[in-house]
Design a protein around this motif. Structure first.
Motif, short mmCIF file in Angstrom:
data_model
loop_
_atom_site.label_atom_id
_atom_site.label_comp_id
_atom_site.label_asym_id
_atom_site.label_seq_id
_atom_site.Cartn_x
_atom_site.Cartn_y
_atom_site.Cartn_z
N TRP A 207 0.82 -1.20 0.00
CA TRP A 207 0.00 0.00 0.00
C TRP A 207 0.86 1.26 0.00
O TRP A 207 1.96 1.30 0.55
N ALA A 208 0.34 2.32 -0.60
CA ALA A 208 0.98 3.62 -0.62
C ALA A 208 -0.10 4.69 -0.62
O ALA A 208 -1.29 4.40 -0.79
N TYR A 209 0.34 5.94 -0.42
CA TYR A 209 -0.60 7.06 -0.42
C TYR A 209 -0.05 8.16 -1.31
O TYR A 209 1.12 8.54 -1.20
N GLN A 210 -0.90 8.67 -2.20
CA GLN A 210 -0.52 9.77 -3.08
C GLN A 210 -0.87 11.08 -2.38
O GLN A 210 -2.04 11.44 -2.27
N CYS A 211 0.16 11.77 -1.91
CA CYS A 211 -0.06 12.97 -1.10
C CYS A 211 -0.52 14.16 -1.94
O CYS A 211 -0.02 14.38 -3.05
N GLY A 212 -1.45 14.92 -1.37
CA GLY A 212 -1.87 16.19 -1.94
C GLY A 212 -1.57 17.29 -0.94
O GLY A 212 -0.58 17.23 -0.21
N SER A 213 -2.44 18.25 -0.83
CA SER A 213 -2.27 19.34 0.12
C SER A 213 -3.31 19.25 1.22
O SER A 213 -4.33 18.56 1.07
N GLY A 214 -3.05 19.89 2.33
CA GLY A 214 -4.01 19.89 3.43
C GLY A 214 -3.76 18.76 4.40
O GLY A 214 -2.99 17.84 4.14
N ASN A 215 -4.46 18.82 5.54
CA ASN A 215 -4.27 17.83 6.59
C ASN A 215 -5.27 16.69 6.55
O ASN A 215 -5.12 15.69 7.26
N THR A 216 -6.30 16.81 5.74
CA THR A 216 -7.31 15.75 5.67
C THR A 216 -6.90 14.71 4.63
O THR A 216 -6.62 15.04 3.48
N LEU A 217 -6.87 13.46 5.05
CA LEU A 217 -6.51 12.37 4.17
C LEU A 217 -7.76 11.70 3.62
O LEU A 217 -8.82 11.71 4.24
N SER A 218 -7.62 11.08 2.44
CA SER A 218 -8.76 10.45 1.79
C SER A 218 -8.39 9.04 1.32
O SER A 218 -7.31 8.83 0.77
N ALA A 219 -9.32 8.11 1.51
CA ALA A 219 -9.09 6.74 1.05
C ALA A 219 -8.95 6.68 -0.47
O ALA A 219 -8.35 5.74 -1.00
N GLU A 220 -9.46 7.67 -1.17
CA GLU A 220 -9.35 7.69 -2.63
C GLU A 220 -7.90 7.86 -3.08
O GLU A 220 -7.57 7.56 -4.24
N SER A 221 -7.05 8.33 -2.19
CA SER A 221 -5.64 8.53 -2.55
C SER A 221 -4.78 7.33 -2.20
O SER A 221 -3.56 7.36 -2.42
N LEU A 222 -5.37 6.28 -1.63
CA LEU A 222 -4.63 5.05 -1.37
C LEU A 222 -4.37 4.32 -2.68
O LEU A 222 -5.21 4.25 -3.56
#
Length: 227
Positions: A207-222
């Motif tokens: 698993w990995a996460y595609q980082c964007g901006s902001g502090n809120t994380l989203s499962a859509e970025s997994l």
């Protein structure tokens, strides 16, 4: 795998943090003890250059738990030197407790009878806690990460052990961690903390996460790949 990771790091294409197993190799070397496998020896000088945690501009990274007071104690030596490693060899020392918390997680003693079992059916003496939450007044069914199973799941951990937890502020920068060997379907994101350990050795999913901006994380970025 170690060769791939080291090469990626040396080329400047990766940042790394130590895990509990790698730190154990450093401890064994300092004590002049045998390694679990001699194949690790050529990597030791490189492993000793890896930090315990990463404090980056937009994110934080740690192996098991971002425990504020432990991070603060270790901040002077994020890449552990011999003095720090030697201090962790003493049971109950502040350095030992700090490293254990950030590399193994914050834990609570589990009921002896009836026992609780992990996803592999193993009876464990200790359970890992949801270190980012306020766990006051909650039973084992609500405090363990990942969940465990058994008739005593609705009993309560000791307040002394729960008081070890230092909840992570919901407005702080995101933290990414591993260590917990989560089932593929189990939640990996909780507000601004994300566990990316899908137990690749068991479930064959990385698993990995595609980082964007902001502090809120989203499962859509997994992102997940299988092998």
């Amino acid at each position: 795998m170690l060769e791939i990771v080291r090469k990626t790091w040396e080329e400047g294409n990766a940042l790394l943090t130590l895990g509990n197993h790698e730190f154990r190799l450093i401890q064994l070397t300092l004590r002049k003890k045998d390694l679990p496998d001699e194949k690790y020896r050529p990597f030791l000088s490189w492993i000793k250059e890896i930090p315990l945690f990463l404090e980056l501009e937009q994110i934080r990274v740690v192996h098991a738990a971002w425990h504020k007071s432990s991070i603060s104690l270790l901040a002077a030596n994020p890449v552990p030197n011999d003095s720090l490693v030697r201090a962790t060899l003493t049971p109950g020392s502040p350095e030992r407790m700090a490293v254990d918390r950030i590399l193994k997680g914050v834990k609570a003693t589990l009921p002896k009878s009836p026992p609780l079992f992990d996803r592999f059916g193993e009876n464990r003496k200790k359970g890992r806690l949801r270190w980012w939450e306020d766990l006051t007044g909650k039973p084992f069914s609500k405090v363990l990460f990942p969940p465990m199973y058994g008739q005593s799941i609705h009993e309560y951990p000791s307040s002394e052990e729960i008081n070890q937890v230092e909840p992570y502020p919901v407005d702080a920068k995101p933290v990414f961690f591993g260590h917990y060997c989560l089932r593929p379907q189990y939640e990996k994101i909780n507000a601004n903390v994300a566990c990316l350990d899908g137990c690749v050795t068991c479930d064959k999913k990385l698993w990995a996460y595609q980082c964007g901006s902001g502090n809120t994380l989203s499962a859509e970025s997994l992102v997940c790949v299988e092998y």
